[in-house]
Design an enzyme around this catalytic site. Structure first.
Site, mmCIF file in Angstrom:
data_model
loop_
_atom_site.group_PDB
_atom_site.id
_atom_site.type_symbol
_atom_site.label_atom_id
_atom_site.label_comp_id
_atom_site.label_asym_id
_atom_site.label_seq_id
_atom_site.Cartn_x
_atom_site.Cartn_y
_atom_site.Cartn_z
ATOM 1 N N LEU A 178 -23.910 23.521 104.815
ATOM 2 C CA LEU A 178 -23.436 23.822 106.169
ATOM 3 C C LEU A 178 -23.403 25.327 106.364
ATOM 4 C CD1 LEU A 178 -20.373 21.391 106.235
ATOM 5 C CD2 LEU A 178 -22.569 21.088 107.418
ATOM 6 N N ASP A 223 -22.918 21.364 99.578
ATOM 7 C CA ASP A 223 -21.876 22.400 99.558
ATOM 8 C C ASP A 223 -20.931 22.293 98.360
ATOM 9 O OD1 ASP A 223 -22.072 24.104 102.036
ATOM 10 O OD2 ASP A 223 -22.116 22.129 102.979
ATOM 11 N N GLU A 265 -13.405 25.074 95.696
ATOM 12 C CA GLU A 265 -12.026 25.353 96.124
ATOM 13 C C GLU A 265 -11.553 24.393 97.213
ATOM 14 O OE1 GLU A 265 -11.210 28.852 98.764
ATOM 15 O OE2 GLU A 265 -9.666 29.256 97.299
ATOM 16 N N ASP A 266 -12.502 23.929 98.023
ATOM 17 C CA ASP A 266 -12.105 23.100 99.162
ATOM 18 C C ASP A 266 -11.659 21.697 98.776
ATOM 19 O OD1 ASP A 266 -12.544 25.086 101.062
ATOM 20 O OD2 ASP A 266 -14.702 24.740 100.967
ATOM 21 N N ARG A 271 -19.207 16.599 103.324
ATOM 22 C CA ARG A 271 -18.510 17.021 102.107
ATOM 23 C C ARG A 271 -17.527 15.958 101.609
ATOM 24 N NH1 ARG A 271 -16.830 23.104 101.657
ATOM 25 N NH2 ARG A 271 -16.855 22.300 99.529
ATOM 26 N N ARG A 299 -11.366 21.946 109.957
ATOM 27 C CA ARG A 299 -11.490 21.143 108.733
ATOM 28 C C ARG A 299 -10.159 20.534 108.284
ATOM 29 N NH1 ARG A 299 -16.121 22.720 105.958
ATOM 30 N NH2 ARG A 299 -17.678 23.342 107.485
ATOM 31 N N HIS A 331 -12.037 28.950 107.576
ATOM 32 C CA HIS A 331 -10.857 28.583 106.794
ATOM 33 C C HIS A 331 -9.843 29.727 106.840
ATOM 34 C CE1 HIS A 331 -13.678 25.853 104.344
ATOM 35 N NE2 HIS A 331 -12.751 25.041 104.827
ATOM 36 N N CYS A 358 -13.900 30.578 97.347
ATOM 37 C CA CYS A 358 -14.426 29.211 97.495
ATOM 38 C C CYS A 358 -15.084 28.684 96.234
ATOM 39 C CB CYS A 358 -15.486 29.152 98.599
ATOM 40 S SG CYS A 358 -15.101 30.122 100.029
HETATM 41 C C1 CIR Z 1 -18.778 24.711 104.437
HETATM 42 O O1 CIR Z 1 -19.074 24.945 105.620
HETATM 43 O O2 CIR Z 1 -17.983 23.832 104.121
HETATM 44 C C2 CIR Z 1 -19.443 25.532 103.358
HETATM 45 N N1 CIR Z 1 -20.771 25.867 103.787
HETATM 46 C C3 CIR Z 1 -18.654 26.774 103.073
HETATM 47 C C4 CIR Z 1 -17.300 26.504 102.494
HETATM 48 C C5 CIR Z 1 -16.546 27.743 102.224
HETATM 49 N N2 CIR Z 1 -15.318 27.468 101.564
HETATM 50 C C6 CIR Z 1 -14.217 28.161 101.734
HETATM 51 O O3 CIR Z 1 -14.145 29.026 102.608
HETATM 52 N N3 CIR Z 1 -13.182 27.842 100.974
#
Ligand code: CIR
Length: 255
Positions: free
Chosen positions: A20, A62, A67-68, A87, A133, A163, A250
């Site tokens: 993404l 992704d 971290e997410d 995701r 999110r 985020h 991340c």
């Molecule tokens: C996303 O859009 O989910 C990934 N391309 C980027 C996630 C970045 N994660 C974060 O800031 N903790």
């Protein structure tokens, strides 16, 4: 402040190029991403962390942004429920890995959504971003879990960034590195804020690890501001992850 002893990361997958992105910077280069990720892991090890690196997961472009998928603290690991459809499911293999490291796991349940990039810890308090999110239900579930473990939890609605930690980072010692909507924010007024210089907002996602601050390469004003505040910095090139809106925090879970 408690020092980190461990980290969990996941290798970038070849499908990273389909991740993404709202950055409009084109697809990342897989080979370069692998090199940058290796250097990042070495930097974490250099800060004293025992790093577990999971194998790449091609099912989720992704998935390097681990971290997410969870929120880790001394007392609990909470498995997240990503808000991005592509995701949803990444967290399952992370839960398996964390089950070896924590006595007990908790989790965010539907209809709640929560991504760890929206969670910033400052001492015993957690700030939870309400973003595209992370919804109110997910934030409330996490807050309830954290409060049960004796932490404070506070929600912060976001307007401009992906985020919460896209726009700010806690550097310990009551210092907040911040840009944009987080400068002069009423919920953040008790911090001593280090403003990110104009044009360098990507570097607002820098990462305090055991006394050092990891800073993305290419943002000299931010690096100087952090060093002027008394920190040793470690520069890391994360250009390929930036193309997917990802930053230094991340790429790992630290605990
Ligand atoms: C996303 O859009 O989910 C990934 N391309 C980027 C996630 C970045 N994660 C974060 O800031 N903790």
């Amino acid at each position: 402040m408690a020092l980190f002893t461990k980290a969990l990361a996941r290798k970038p997958c070849r499908n990273l190029v389909h991740g993404l992105s709202g950055a409009g910077m084109g697809p990342p280069d897989y080979g370069k991403a692998v090199e940058q990720h290796d250097a990042y892991i070495e930097a974490l090890r250099g800060c004293g962390l025992a790093v577990t690196v999971l194998e790449a997961d091609e099912a989720y472009p992704d998935s390097v942004f681990i971290e997410d998928t969870a929120v880790c603290c001394e007392k609990s690991a909470v498995i997240a429920r990503p808000g991005a459809n592509s995701r949803r499911g990444e967290e399952k293999t992370v839960a398996l890995a964390l089950a070896d490291l924590y006595p007990r796991l908790e989790g965010i349940r539907a209809p709640g959504t929560l991504e760890g990039g929206d969670v910033m810890r400052a001492g015993e308090r957690f700030y939870i971003g309400l973003s595209n999110r992370t919804n109110g239900d997910g934030a409330q579930q996490l807050a309830a879990i954290l409060r049960r473990h004796g932490y404070e939890a506070l929600s912060v609605p976001l307007r401009q960034v992906l985020h919460l930690k896209t726009g700010m980072s806690y550097l310990e010692h009551n210092r907040l590195l911040a840009c944009g909507e987080f400068l002069r924010h009423p919920l953040l007024s008790s911090f001593a804020t280090i403003p990110v210089p104009a044009g360098e907002s990507y570097a607002a996602n820098s990462l305090w690890v055991n006394g050092r601050v990891l800073v993305p390469a290419g943002f000299p004003g931010t690096r100087r501001a952090i060093e002027d505040a008394g920190y040793e910095t470690v520069l890391l090139d994360v250009s390929e992850f930036r193309k997917l809106d990802g930053g230094l925090s991340c790429l790992s879970l630290r605990f």
